[in-house]
Design a protein around this motif. Structure first.
Motif: not given
Length: 123
Positions: A63-64, A67-68, A116
């Motif tokens: 997830d991180s 998002q980057t 995503r």
């Protein structure tokens, strides 16, 4: 010392990408998992807590990374592969228990992450 031994034990770290094994959060997670699995009594409930923590580690890492904006495709693919490998190593019973006990990652949140990943071409 216990954590250092755990980090060098392939049975414990097999699912953790080598590039992340020295990260403080990973060291803390390994220490936590080690403590939970070596306490003895209450084994079943402690084991599932450990699995939920490990599962959430993979979900949070992916997830991180998603998002980057600067995340490389190879990194995303590696994190997705690590998550899939971990999930495939679980029994059906363990998967069900994780879904039931996991308070951080609801089905909707997991579906959103999956979408995503699909949008990034990881599936």
């Amino acid at each position: 010392l216990c954590v250092r031994v755990c980090l060098q034990n392939p049975a414990i770290t097999a699912d953790i990408p080598s590039s992340l094994r020295t990260e403080p959060v990973v060291v803390a997670a390994v220490a936590s998992c080690h403590a939970m699995t070596t306490l003895g009594n209450g084994g079943g409930s402690r084991d599932i807590k450990s699995l939920v923590l490990r599962y959430n580690f993979y979900l949070n890492t992916l997830d991180s990374s998603l998002q980057t904006a600067e995340a490389r495709s190879e990194t995303l693919q590696s994190h997705y592969k690590d998550l899939v490998c971990f999930v495939k190593s679980l029994s059906q019973e363990e998967r069900k228990e994780i879904q039931d006990k996991n308070q951080d990652w609801s089905a909707d949140r997991r579906r959103d992450l999956q979408e995503r990943c699909r949008d990034k071409g990881l599936l």
